[in-house]
Enzyme design. Structure first.
Site, mmCIF file in Angstrom:
data_model
loop_
_atom_site.group_PDB
_atom_site.id
_atom_site.type_symbol
_atom_site.label_atom_id
_atom_site.label_comp_id
_atom_site.label_asym_id
_atom_site.label_seq_id
_atom_site.Cartn_x
_atom_site.Cartn_y
_atom_site.Cartn_z
ATOM 1 N N ARG A 38 9.642 -2.092 -29.212
ATOM 2 C CA ARG A 38 8.451 -2.813 -29.700
ATOM 3 C C ARG A 38 7.137 -2.149 -29.327
ATOM 4 O O ARG A 38 6.172 -2.185 -30.076
ATOM 5 C CB ARG A 38 8.447 -4.250 -29.166
ATOM 6 C CG ARG A 38 9.518 -5.123 -29.778
ATOM 7 C CD ARG A 38 9.456 -6.498 -29.147
ATOM 8 N NE ARG A 38 10.595 -7.311 -29.502
ATOM 9 C CZ ARG A 38 11.035 -8.318 -28.756
ATOM 10 N NH1 ARG A 38 10.434 -8.622 -27.612
ATOM 11 N NH2 ARG A 38 12.073 -9.021 -29.145
ATOM 12 N N CYS A 67 9.803 -13.764 -29.906
ATOM 13 C CA CYS A 67 9.795 -15.049 -30.628
ATOM 14 C C CYS A 67 8.461 -15.802 -30.528
ATOM 15 O O CYS A 67 7.955 -16.319 -31.531
ATOM 16 C CB CYS A 67 10.942 -15.924 -30.109
ATOM 17 S SG CYS A 67 11.158 -15.878 -28.330
ATOM 18 N N GLN A 94 8.880 -22.978 -23.935
ATOM 19 C CA GLN A 94 9.939 -22.253 -24.622
ATOM 20 C C GLN A 94 11.326 -22.826 -24.359
ATOM 21 O O GLN A 94 11.701 -23.105 -23.209
ATOM 22 C CB GLN A 94 9.888 -20.767 -24.230
ATOM 23 C CG GLN A 94 8.606 -20.098 -24.696
ATOM 24 C CD GLN A 94 8.490 -18.622 -24.367
ATOM 25 O OE1 GLN A 94 7.419 -18.162 -24.011
ATOM 26 N NE2 GLN A 94 9.559 -17.854 -24.487
ATOM 27 N N SER A 97 17.290 -21.714 -25.458
ATOM 28 C CA SER A 97 18.007 -20.790 -26.357
ATOM 29 C C SER A 97 17.281 -19.454 -26.479
ATOM 30 O O SER A 97 17.886 -18.473 -26.919
ATOM 31 C CB SER A 97 18.183 -21.413 -27.744
ATOM 32 O OG SER A 97 16.926 -21.764 -28.275
ATOM 33 N N GLY A 98 16.042 -19.394 -26.077
ATOM 34 C CA GLY A 98 15.316 -18.120 -26.045
ATOM 35 C C GLY A 98 15.950 -17.142 -25.065
ATOM 36 O O GLY A 98 15.741 -15.933 -25.157
ATOM 37 N N LYS A 146 4.266 -9.260 -23.305
ATOM 38 C CA LYS A 146 4.740 -9.035 -24.680
ATOM 39 C C LYS A 146 3.783 -9.711 -25.654
ATOM 40 O O LYS A 146 3.428 -9.146 -26.688
ATOM 41 C CB LYS A 146 6.143 -9.639 -24.872
ATOM 42 C CG LYS A 146 7.273 -8.845 -24.233
ATOM 43 C CD LYS A 146 8.595 -9.579 -24.411
ATOM 44 C CE LYS A 146 9.678 -8.962 -23.553
ATOM 45 N NZ LYS A 146 10.924 -9.753 -23.547
ATOM 46 N N ARG A 168 9.270 -22.092 -19.433
ATOM 47 C CA ARG A 168 10.568 -22.525 -19.968
ATOM 48 C C ARG A 168 10.693 -24.038 -19.786
ATOM 49 O O ARG A 168 10.373 -24.562 -18.704
ATOM 50 C CB ARG A 168 11.698 -21.814 -19.210
ATOM 51 C CG ARG A 168 13.054 -22.008 -19.815
ATOM 52 C CD ARG A 168 13.270 -21.221 -21.083
ATOM 53 N NE ARG A 168 13.377 -19.802 -20.838
ATOM 54 C CZ ARG A 168 13.373 -18.885 -21.818
ATOM 55 N NH1 ARG A 168 13.245 -19.235 -23.078
ATOM 56 N NH2 ARG A 168 13.472 -17.604 -21.537
ATOM 57 N N HIS A 175 10.456 -23.440 -29.958
ATOM 58 C CA HIS A 175 9.376 -23.139 -29.023
ATOM 59 C C HIS A 175 8.116 -23.885 -29.456
ATOM 60 O O HIS A 175 7.787 -23.936 -30.650
ATOM 61 C CB HIS A 175 9.039 -21.641 -29.031
ATOM 62 C CG HIS A 175 10.048 -20.762 -28.338
ATOM 63 N ND1 HIS A 175 11.154 -21.237 -27.689
ATOM 64 C CD2 HIS A 175 10.067 -19.404 -28.195
ATOM 65 C CE1 HIS A 175 11.836 -20.211 -27.173
ATOM 66 N NE2 HIS A 175 11.200 -19.091 -27.471
ATOM 67 N N ASN A 241 12.807 -21.049 -32.618
ATOM 68 C CA ASN A 241 12.744 -19.692 -32.029
ATOM 69 C C ASN A 241 13.888 -18.795 -32.482
ATOM 70 O O ASN A 241 13.733 -17.579 -32.575
ATOM 71 C CB ASN A 241 12.735 -19.787 -30.494
ATOM 72 C CG ASN A 241 13.899 -20.598 -29.951
ATOM 73 O OD1 ASN A 241 14.040 -21.783 -30.272
ATOM 74 N ND2 ASN A 241 14.734 -19.981 -29.140
HETATM 75 N N1 LIG Z 1 17.229 -15.967 -28.435
HETATM 76 C C1 LIG Z 1 16.017 -15.703 -28.918
HETATM 77 O O1 LIG Z 1 15.185 -16.615 -29.143
HETATM 78 C C2 LIG Z 1 15.600 -14.293 -29.217
HETATM 79 C C3 LIG Z 1 14.392 -14.111 -29.875
HETATM 80 C C4 LIG Z 1 13.973 -12.817 -30.173
HETATM 81 C C5 LIG Z 1 14.750 -11.752 -29.793
HETATM 82 N N2 LIG Z 1 15.911 -11.946 -29.130
HETATM 83 C C6 LIG Z 1 16.678 -10.767 -28.761
HETATM 84 O O2 LIG Z 1 17.900 -10.763 -29.463
HETATM 85 C C7 LIG Z 1 18.905 -10.125 -28.682
HETATM 86 C C8 LIG Z 1 20.083 -11.063 -28.564
HETATM 87 O O3 LIG Z 1 19.646 -12.247 -27.964
HETATM 88 P P1 LIG Z 1 20.482 -13.580 -28.037
HETATM 89 O O4 LIG Z 1 19.557 -14.638 -27.611
HETATM 90 O O5 LIG Z 1 21.189 -13.728 -29.341
HETATM 91 O O6 LIG Z 1 21.534 -13.284 -26.865
HETATM 92 P P2 LIG Z 1 23.018 -13.798 -26.654
HETATM 93 O O7 LIG Z 1 23.178 -15.220 -27.070
HETATM 94 O O8 LIG Z 1 23.355 -13.425 -25.249
HETATM 95 O O9 LIG Z 1 23.881 -12.934 -27.639
HETATM 96 C C9 LIG Z 1 24.056 -11.562 -27.476
HETATM 97 C C10 LIG Z 1 25.199 -11.124 -28.395
HETATM 98 O O10 LIG Z 1 25.329 -9.701 -28.275
HETATM 99 C C11 LIG Z 1 26.697 -9.423 -28.161
HETATM 100 N N3 LIG Z 1 26.854 -8.149 -27.449
HETATM 101 C C12 LIG Z 1 26.512 -7.866 -26.181
HETATM 102 N N4 LIG Z 1 26.797 -6.596 -25.876
HETATM 103 C C13 LIG Z 1 27.328 -6.043 -26.987
HETATM 104 C C14 LIG Z 1 27.816 -4.759 -27.313
HETATM 105 N N5 LIG Z 1 27.830 -3.768 -26.410
HETATM 106 N N6 LIG Z 1 28.294 -4.554 -28.563
HETATM 107 C C15 LIG Z 1 28.302 -5.557 -29.471
HETATM 108 N N7 LIG Z 1 27.836 -6.791 -29.210
HETATM 109 C C16 LIG Z 1 27.363 -7.045 -27.995
HETATM 110 C C17 LIG Z 1 27.285 -10.585 -27.412
HETATM 111 O O11 LIG Z 1 28.639 -10.661 -27.675
HETATM 112 P P3 LIG Z 1 29.647 -11.416 -26.623
HETATM 113 O O12 LIG Z 1 29.266 -12.839 -26.643
HETATM 114 O O13 LIG Z 1 30.978 -11.133 -27.190
HETATM 115 O O14 LIG Z 1 29.391 -10.755 -25.298
HETATM 116 C C18 LIG Z 1 26.528 -11.747 -28.042
HETATM 117 O O15 LIG Z 1 27.143 -12.204 -29.229
HETATM 118 C C19 LIG Z 1 18.235 -9.788 -27.344
HETATM 119 O O16 LIG Z 1 17.818 -8.451 -27.379
HETATM 120 C C20 LIG Z 1 17.055 -10.711 -27.312
HETATM 121 O O17 LIG Z 1 16.018 -10.197 -26.531
HETATM 122 C C21 LIG Z 1 16.385 -13.191 -28.850
#
Ligand SMILES: NC(=O)c1ccc[n+]([C@@H]2O[C@H](COP(=O)([O-])OP(=O)(O)OC[C@H]3O[C@@H](n4cnc5c(N)ncnc54)[C@H](OP(=O)(O)O)[C@@H]3O)[C@@H](O)[C@H]2O)c1
Length: 261
Positions: A38, A67, A94, A97-98, A146, A168, A175, A241
């Protein structure tokens, strides 16, 4: 090697850093949800409704913003264009789920009685935690910085002064933000409502909206707009979010890129 047109990454910054350049080198447009790229000056940070023009003819990695930043800049974009935003003071509320699936799991475990914190630095059930991310020497957090850097990059305006406090709260999805703004040029509240109502994917409401009511929507909701004079105002800004702040913006980037190629 299979020659995908688009590859979406959402598995955290370390996975993106390792694999996104490989996908981009093979010719894919990579849309990366993580924070890995970013702040890289060469990488476009895109909210399509605001700076989607950067996608025209672009091939490589595109970064999806944080987000809290996405929903804030969507609501402020028209106002910034018409009245010039000088200062933003924002406090966020926030959702857990973030922090991903593990954030939701921790809130649910604490609701069932196991109150040991692990994902969040303090108990989140029946509490609020005024730090998201790591604390820096300046006492701002990484999440707060950020919002500072990404707002300026998306608006292509480094003169905007951004003062964030990121917090949080024990909410599952959605959010909320209390946003205070000061503008260069004077406005009336009717002018601001007109700008917000004409902004793409943003809704102005006279209702007292809460995050639980907007979860699942692809829109940002502005309410409680108010001010005492003609160059400062406050409002309540809420969005899902996971959708607006992450997945929906990533898909909008892909659709805008598809439309422009
Ligand atoms: N949540 C939000 O509001 C939000 C907003 C903006 C950006 N983000 C960004 O989005 C990304 C994911 O966030 P999230 O909230 O969705 O997290 P999350 O719920 O922890 O999900 C992460 C996912 O990535 C998978 N994963 C991890 N390591 C992997 C690998 N080596 N190869 C393939 N898949 C892999 C995990 O699979 P397993 O479950 O099988 O381990 C899980 O399904 C992060 O970079 C975060 O900063 C999130």
């Amino acid at each position: 090697d299979k020659g995908y047109d688009y590859v979406l990454f959402s598995a955290g910054a370390s996975v993106s850093k390792q694999y996104a350049p490989i996908a981009a080198e093979r010719g894919a447009v990579v849309i990366d949800n993580s924070s890995a790229f970013r702040s890289d000056a060469e990488i476009p940070l895109v909210v399509p409704e605001i700076n989607g023009d950067l996608l025209k003819g672009y091939c490589g990695i595109v970064a999806n913003p944080n987000c809290s930043t996405i929903q804030m800049v969507l609501s402020l974009s028209g106002i910034h264009k018409s009245y010039g935003i000088k200062t933003i003071v924002v406090s966020t509320y926030q959702a857990v789920s973030g922090a991903g699936n593990k954030g939701i799991a921790e809130l649910e475990e604490q609701e069932r009685g196991d109150i040991r914190p692990s994902v969040f630095v303090r108990q989140i059930h029946r509490n609020v935690v005024p730090v998201i991310g790591d604390l820096l020497h300046s006492n701002f957090s990484t999440e707060e910085m950020k919002m500072v850097h990404e707002t300026r990059k998306i608006f292509r305006d480094d003169s905007i002064s951004v003062w964030p406090t990121t917090v949080r709260v024990p909410v599952a999805y959605g959010h909320s933000e209390s946003v205070f703004c000061e503008t260069v040029r004077p406005f009336s509240l009717e002018d601001l409502i007109r700008e917000i109502e004409s902004s793409e994917d943003v809704v102005y409401s006279e209702e007292r909206l809460t995050p639980i009511e907007v979860a699942g929507s692809d829109l940002v909701f502005v309410s409680r707009l108010r001010g005492f004079d003609d160059n400062r105002f406050l409002f309540w800004n809420i969005a899902d979010n996971i959708r607006v702040g992450a997945a929906t913006n990533a898909i909008r980037i892909m659709k805008t890129h598809l439309g422009g190629t």
